[in-house]
Design an enzyme around this catalytic site. Structure first.
Site, short mmCIF file in Angstrom:
data_model
loop_
_atom_site.label_atom_id
_atom_site.label_comp_id
_atom_site.label_asym_id
_atom_site.label_seq_id
_atom_site.Cartn_x
_atom_site.Cartn_y
_atom_site.Cartn_z
N LYS A 1 9.25 2.90 10.26
CA LYS A 1 8.58 1.84 9.66
C LYS A 1 8.83 0.66 10.51
O LYS A 1 8.03 -0.32 10.20
CB LYS A 1 9.22 1.69 8.38
CG LYS A 1 8.72 2.79 7.38
CD LYS A 1 9.11 2.44 5.78
CE LYS A 1 8.90 3.51 4.86
NZ LYS A 1 9.19 3.29 3.57
N ASP B 1 4.94 -0.41 -0.36
CA ASP B 1 6.28 -0.25 -0.99
C ASP B 1 6.72 -1.16 -2.23
O ASP B 1 7.12 -1.01 -3.10
CB ASP B 1 7.59 -0.01 -0.07
CG ASP B 1 7.55 1.15 0.65
OD1 ASP B 1 6.92 2.19 0.09
OD2 ASP B 1 7.99 1.44 1.91
#
Length: 281
Positions: free
Chosen positions: A66, A102
């Site tokens: 990420k 997220d």
């Protein structure tokens, strides 16, 4: 021609994302597939850049890529830039676009569970990527104060400092070992964002038992971002204290629906995706 999507990580075979997205494609009659793409850190850049050539239109990015994918993105939106991590990639004609769903996924899951964030005092445990998304997610949705606690206080300080300018709320920091009791005393919400509860081992129980749940107000809510097991040691300990709990499955679901809508331009069939997720779990 079938559009290709997927999730990039290492290891990634355990991912529940294919079940959700493929069920959504079928439900809406979209000719597309969602695949697991295991790319090791060594050779990640080469493997990632080859995805567009292989016909992929978009991918999710998970651990451990990420942060490393940031340097490979041509267009980074403000959310991903503030969090410092990307979890959703779109391969566009003019380049690679990255965002992070997220934070919004967490906020939506909490709102779905009737957890009010407006004016709330939140404690986030951890200082990694999940914690960064959690701090941003609740901070941007109206929390009054977010306190970041980590075993390594230098890490919690670095996280808090990096997000202070991006958020309208106070972002404080401290040591998990030394400051948890004081931080819990007036908290409305505690978010467990470390990997400590990923399994059912004795270490997870020890971690849960070290948290001062007795210091929390009776109205407080405890959320664990881990979804395997669904009822983690932290959630069990909080429930035993009589506190309301929220598991990590909602965040997983909502971040996926946001990615799906970004890729397809269609409203995600959330009930279909929820059923597929719970069945796969």
């Amino acid at each position: 021609m079938t559009d290709r999507y997927g999730i990039v990580g290492h290891p990634v075979a355990h991912s529940l994302s294919p079940a959700m997205h493929n069920a959504a494609f079928r439900a809406l009659g979209i000719e597309a597939s969602y695949e697991v793409i295991d790319l090791e850190p060594e050779g990640f850049e080469e493997g990632f850049r080859a995805l567009a050539e292989r016909g992929f239109r978009g991918v999710n990015v998970t651990v451990p890529h990420k942060e490393s994918v940031l340097s490979l993105v041509d267009e980074l939106d403000p959310v991903a830039k503030a969090i410092g991590a990307v979890n959703t990639i779109t391969f566009e004609p003019l380049g690679i676009a990255g965002t992070n769903t997220d934070a919004d996924g967490l906020a939506r899951s909490l709102e779905e569970a009737s957890v009010s964030l407006a004016g709330s005092k939140v404690v986030v445990l951890g200082a990694g990527g999940a914690a960064r998304a959690a701090v941003y997610g609740v901070g941007i949705r109206g929390s009054e104060r977010v306190t970041v606690l980590a075993r390594n206080p230098a890490q919690s300080e670095a996280l808090a400092s990096s997000l202070t300018a991006a958020l309208p709320c106070a972002v404080e920091h401290g040591s998990l070992d030394e400051h948890a009791k004081d931080a819990f005393a007036d908290a409305d919400l505690v978010i467990q964002a470390t990997s400590a509860t990923l399994d059912r081992s004795g270490d997870a129980v020890v971690f849960a038992c070290s948290l001062p749940f007795d210091a929390l107000p009776e109205s407080a809510v405890v959320c664990d971002l881990v979804y395997r097991p669904r009822e983690t040691a932290v959630l069990k300990a909080a429930a035993a204290r009589g506190l309301r709990t929220v598991d990590g499955l909602g965040m997983l679901l909502h971040q996926a629906t946001l990615a799906f809508e970004r890729w397809t331009g269609k409203v995600a069939p959330i009930d279909v995706m929820r059923h597929a997720l719970e069945t796969a779990l």
